[in-house]
Design a protein around this motif. Structure first.
Motif, PDB file in Angstrom:
ATOM      1  N   THR A 281      20.690 -10.639 -24.371  1.00 20.48           N
ATOM      2  CA  THR A 281      21.050 -10.329 -25.758  1.00 20.48           C
ATOM      3  C   THR A 281      22.527 -10.613 -26.012  1.00 20.48           C
ATOM      4  O   THR A 281      22.891 -11.208 -27.035  1.00 20.48           O
ATOM      5  N   VAL A 282      23.387 -10.187 -25.077  1.00 19.09           N
ATOM      6  CA  VAL A 282      24.821 -10.448 -25.214  1.00 19.09           C
ATOM      7  C   VAL A 282      25.056 -11.955 -25.243  1.00 19.09           C
ATOM      8  O   VAL A 282      25.834 -12.464 -26.063  1.00 19.09           O
ATOM      9  N   CYS A 283      24.363 -12.697 -24.360  1.00 20.15           N
ATOM     10  CA  CYS A 283      24.527 -14.151 -24.284  1.00 20.15           C
ATOM     11  C   CYS A 283      24.158 -14.802 -25.619  1.00 20.15           C
ATOM     12  O   CYS A 283      24.903 -15.630 -26.156  1.00 20.15           O
ATOM     13  N   GLN A 284      22.996 -14.411 -26.171  1.00 22.35           N
ATOM     14  CA  GLN A 284      22.556 -14.983 -27.450  1.00 22.35           C
ATOM     15  C   GLN A 284      23.520 -14.637 -28.573  1.00 22.35           C
ATOM     16  O   GLN A 284      23.813 -15.477 -29.438  1.00 22.35           O
ATOM     17  N   ALA A 285      24.034 -13.409 -28.542  1.00 22.66           N
ATOM     18  CA  ALA A 285      24.975 -12.990 -29.586  1.00 22.66           C
ATOM     19  C   ALA A 285      26.242 -13.842 -29.522  1.00 22.66           C
ATOM     20  O   ALA A 285      26.741 -14.319 -30.547  1.00 22.66           O
ATOM     21  N   LEU A 286      26.754 -14.045 -28.306  1.00 25.87           N
ATOM     22  CA  LEU A 286      27.988 -14.829 -28.154  1.00 25.87           C
ATOM     23  C   LEU A 286      27.763 -16.268 -28.604  1.00 25.87           C
ATOM     24  O   LEU A 286      28.601 -16.860 -29.297  1.00 25.87           O
ATOM     25  N   ARG A 287      26.606 -16.861 -28.221  1.00 28.01           N
ATOM     26  CA  ARG A 287      26.308 -18.234 -28.625  1.00 28.01           C
ATOM     27  C   ARG A 287      26.157 -18.323 -30.143  1.00 28.01           C
ATOM     28  O   ARG A 287      26.611 -19.282 -30.773  1.00 28.01           O
ATOM     29  N   GLY A 288      25.542 -17.297 -30.722  1.00 31.23           N
ATOM     30  CA  GLY A 288      25.380 -17.254 -32.168  1.00 31.23           C
ATOM     31  C   GLY A 288      26.709 -17.152 -32.906  1.00 31.23           C
ATOM     32  O   GLY A 288      26.818 -17.515 -34.077  1.00 31.23           O
ATOM     33  N   MET A 289      27.724 -16.644 -32.203  1.00 29.76           N
ATOM     34  CA  MET A 289      29.055 -16.531 -32.801  1.00 29.76           C
ATOM     35  C   MET A 289      29.878 -17.785 -32.553  1.00 29.76           C
ATOM     36  O   MET A 289      31.089 -17.796 -32.841  1.00 29.76           O
TER      37      MET A 289
END
Lengths: 85, 85
Positions: free
Chosen positions: B24-32
Motif C-alpha cells: 500500500t505504501v509503495c502504491q501510494a508513493l508511486r501514485g504521488m
C-alpha cells in the motif's frame, strides 16, 4: 543504465514523546526475568527498493523528502535514512 | 562495572509472506509521482537499552532469544539483531 538500490528508513518517536508500546514491551521483558533490559523504544522500519538512473545524492534527497513528509510525522517522530548502493 | 549497551532489532515479514502494508505504501508513493520506487516492505524496529555486566556474546545470545521468541513471530517473520557496544 538503471541501477537498483536499497534504502532503509527508520521512524521512531522523538525522545520527548512517551512511547507506550515500547514501555509495555520493556515491562513485559523485565517481568519475564530479563532484568538487564533498561529501556525499549519501538518504531517503524521500511525497506525500499529503488530502480534509478539518478545519482545516489539525488536518490538520497528524494528519499529524505519521502521519509520526512510521508513516512514519518515530523511533529512527534524522528526518521533516519540509510542507502545501500 | 555495569556497562550500557544499545541493541537494534529489526523484524520484517518473510519474503514469501504478502506485506499488504508495504504494498500500500509503495502504491501510494508511486501514485504521488515517485516512479523509481519498485518495492516497499514495512517492519518493526526496536531500540533496546541494556545494563549488563555480562559479555557482548552473552548479551547477544539473550537478545537473540528475546528477538526470536518474543518480538518476532518466527512462522511469518524474520528478525535481525545489531548490538552497539
Amino acid at each position: 543504465m538503471k541501477r537498483h538500490m536499497k534504502a532503509h528508513v527508520f521512524v521512531t518517536l522523538k525522545k520527548t514523546v512517551l512511547d507506550a508500546q515500547g514501555k509495555t514491551v520493556c515491562q513485559a521483558l523485565r517481568g519475564m526475568g530479563h532484568n538487564s533490559i533498561v529501556d525499549v523504544r519501538q518504531g517503524k522500519y521500511f525497506e525500499i527498493d529503488i530502480a534509478s538512473g539518478a545519482s545516489v545524492e539525488a536518490v538520497r534527497a528524494e528519499l529524505n523528502q519521502i521519509a520526512q513528509d510521508i513516512l514519518a510525522n515530523p511533529v512527534i517522530e524522528d526518521c533516519r535514512l540509510e542507502i545501500e548502493e
